[in-house]
Design a protein around this motif. Structure first.
Motif, PDB file in Angstrom:
ATOM      1  N   GLY A 132       0.749  -1.253  -0.130  1.00  0.00           N
ATOM      2  CA  GLY A 132      -0.061   0.080   0.147  1.00  0.00           C
ATOM      3  C   GLY A 132       0.758   1.084   0.048  1.00  0.00           C
ATOM      4  O   GLY A 132       0.516   2.420  -0.780  1.00  0.00           O
ATOM      5  N   VAL A 133       2.257   1.178   0.784  1.00  0.00           N
ATOM      6  CA  VAL A 133       2.865   2.436   0.682  1.00  0.00           C
ATOM      7  C   VAL A 133       3.483   2.304  -0.570  1.00  0.00           C
ATOM      8  O   VAL A 133       3.552   3.511  -1.164  1.00  0.00           O
ATOM      9  N   TYR A 134       3.910   1.244  -1.324  1.00  0.00           N
ATOM     10  CA  TYR A 134       4.601   1.224  -2.622  1.00  0.00           C
ATOM     11  C   TYR A 134       3.778   2.128  -3.738  1.00  0.00           C
ATOM     12  O   TYR A 134       4.416   2.687  -4.069  1.00  0.00           O
ATOM     13  N   ILE A 135       2.548   1.452  -3.720  1.00  0.00           N
ATOM     14  CA  ILE A 135       1.581   2.129  -4.965  1.00  0.00           C
ATOM     15  C   ILE A 135       1.421   3.624  -4.699  1.00  0.00           C
ATOM     16  O   ILE A 135       1.496   4.606  -5.357  1.00  0.00           O
ATOM     17  N   GLY A 136       1.567   4.065  -3.111  1.00  0.00           N
ATOM     18  CA  GLY A 136       1.352   5.642  -2.927  1.00  0.00           C
ATOM     19  C   GLY A 136       2.493   6.250  -2.969  1.00  0.00           C
ATOM     20  O   GLY A 136       2.467   7.311  -3.524  1.00  0.00           O
ATOM     21  N   MET A 137       3.792   5.492  -3.540  1.00  0.00           N
ATOM     22  CA  MET A 137       4.957   6.403  -3.813  1.00  0.00           C
ATOM     23  C   MET A 137       4.394   6.831  -5.387  1.00  0.00           C
ATOM     24  O   MET A 137       5.478   7.669  -6.033  1.00  0.00           O
ATOM     25  N   ARG A 144      15.510  -4.350  -1.935  1.00  0.00           N
ATOM     26  CA  ARG A 144      16.140  -3.258  -2.445  1.00  0.00           C
ATOM     27  C   ARG A 144      15.345  -2.263  -3.272  1.00  0.00           C
ATOM     28  O   ARG A 144      15.491  -1.136  -3.112  1.00  0.00           O
ATOM     29  N   GLN A 145      14.654  -3.022  -3.986  1.00  0.00           N
ATOM     30  CA  GLN A 145      13.767  -2.403  -4.952  1.00  0.00           C
ATOM     31  C   GLN A 145      13.057  -1.578  -4.313  1.00  0.00           C
ATOM     32  O   GLN A 145      12.556  -0.042  -4.915  1.00  0.00           O
ATOM     33  N   VAL A 153      11.088   4.050  -2.636  1.00  0.00           N
ATOM     34  CA  VAL A 153      10.754   5.316  -1.396  1.00  0.00           C
ATOM     35  C   VAL A 153      11.711   6.121  -1.340  1.00  0.00           C
ATOM     36  O   VAL A 153      11.301   7.447  -1.258  1.00  0.00           O
ATOM     37  N   ALA A 154      12.952   5.858  -1.472  1.00  0.00           N
ATOM     38  CA  ALA A 154      14.011   6.882  -1.421  1.00  0.00           C
ATOM     39  C   ALA A 154      13.790   7.853  -2.507  1.00  0.00           C
ATOM     40  O   ALA A 154      14.073   9.148  -2.256  1.00  0.00           O
TER      41      ALA A 154
END
Length: 273
Positions: A87-92, A163-164, A169-170
């Motif tokens: 959920g965080v990932y798609i928010g990126m 790592r991906q 996120v970074a």
């Protein structure tokens, strides 16, 4: 001649809601909605996320599609009760992120799980004879323990996927990788903590996120409506969801069980409470 009136969609904000675990059905629905948004030329998108995450590749495809749209419209993500892991990932994929102070988010990391019932099979006297092309062809087989080399292979797979996640996120939040790794250890945190860490931009409700999206594209927040794009439900589904809470709960439990069974042995960006 320049037409003096804006098309209807140019005066609205598109809205997509991502709820529950992220899997192939979610990906198909969201990608279809994003295609419609691009065709109709909405000026902004409100992405509501209430998900513990899900499969890695499906999350990556949704994120990639959102990133491609960033040159064409403003995207504001609104984290609901939970927006963790995938959920965080798609928010990126959004340029701007808002969450409630008490939203459960984080859980940045990867998990892979297999089921081992070797002891049960021994008790009932069942065994399997396996012929395979290589020593790792039946990795995570449910009738035996993992070997040390297999554990190493899976750990390397997990580390690559992790790592991906960290890099995304970074880059999306303009953070150093070392800073992201300091809190990307699987822990969950609140929306308030996420703001302090730089994972989100603001604290607020979905309504406040809608107003923010309107302001970003110079629309009047008091007059701008959201147009929610979702797959139409059948009449039977609508009747059951409206009139039978127990049936709805059973359907949710069934969907979760199907997800668990279908993703056994797959790396997941998923928060498992």
């Amino acid at each position: 001649m320049i037409w003096p009136f804006k098309p209807r969609y140019r005066k609205q904000i598109a809205r997509i809601e991502v709820t529950g675990v992220i899997a192939s059905d979610t990906r198909k629905r969201v990608l279809e909605a994003l295609k419609t948004i691009e065709e109709r030329k909405y000026p902004a998108l409100l992405l509501r996320i209430d998900s513990p995450g899900g499969t890695v590749a499906d999350s990556q495809e949704i994120y990639s599609a959102l990133k491609k749209l960033q040159d064409k419209l403003k995207i504001v993500a609104s984290f609901g009760n939970i927006s963790a892991s995938g959920g965080v990932y798609i928010g990126m994929g959004a340029q701007h992120i808002m969450a409630n102070p008490g939203t459960i988010t984080g859980s940045i990391g990867v998990i892979i799980r297999g089921n081992n019932i070797e002891g049960l099979l021994d008790k009932v006297g069942v065994s399997f004879k396996v012929i395979k092309s290589g020593p790792y062809k039946d990795i995570l087989a449910f009738d035996r323990q993992l070997t040390d080399p297999e554990k190493q292979i899976l750990q390397e797979l997990i580390d690559t996927s992790y790592r991906q996640f960290v890099i995304t996120v970074a880059e999306s939040r303009n953070l150093e990788e070392t800073a992201v790794r300091s809190f990307a250890d699987g822990r969950i945190f609140t929306g308030e903590q996420a703001l302090e860490l730089g994972v989100i931009d603001r604290l607020g409700t979905e309504e406040e996120a809608r107003c923010w999206a309107a302001e970003l594209v110079n629309l009047d927040p008091d007059k701008t409506e959201c147009d929610t794009l979702e797959k139409p439900k059948s009449l039977v589904s609508r009747v059951l969801s409206n009139n039978n809470l127990e049936t709805s709960r059973l359907a949710s439990a069934k969907n979760w069980l199907e997800f668990e069974l279908s993703t056994s042995g797959l790396p997941l960006w998923l928060y498992r409470p």
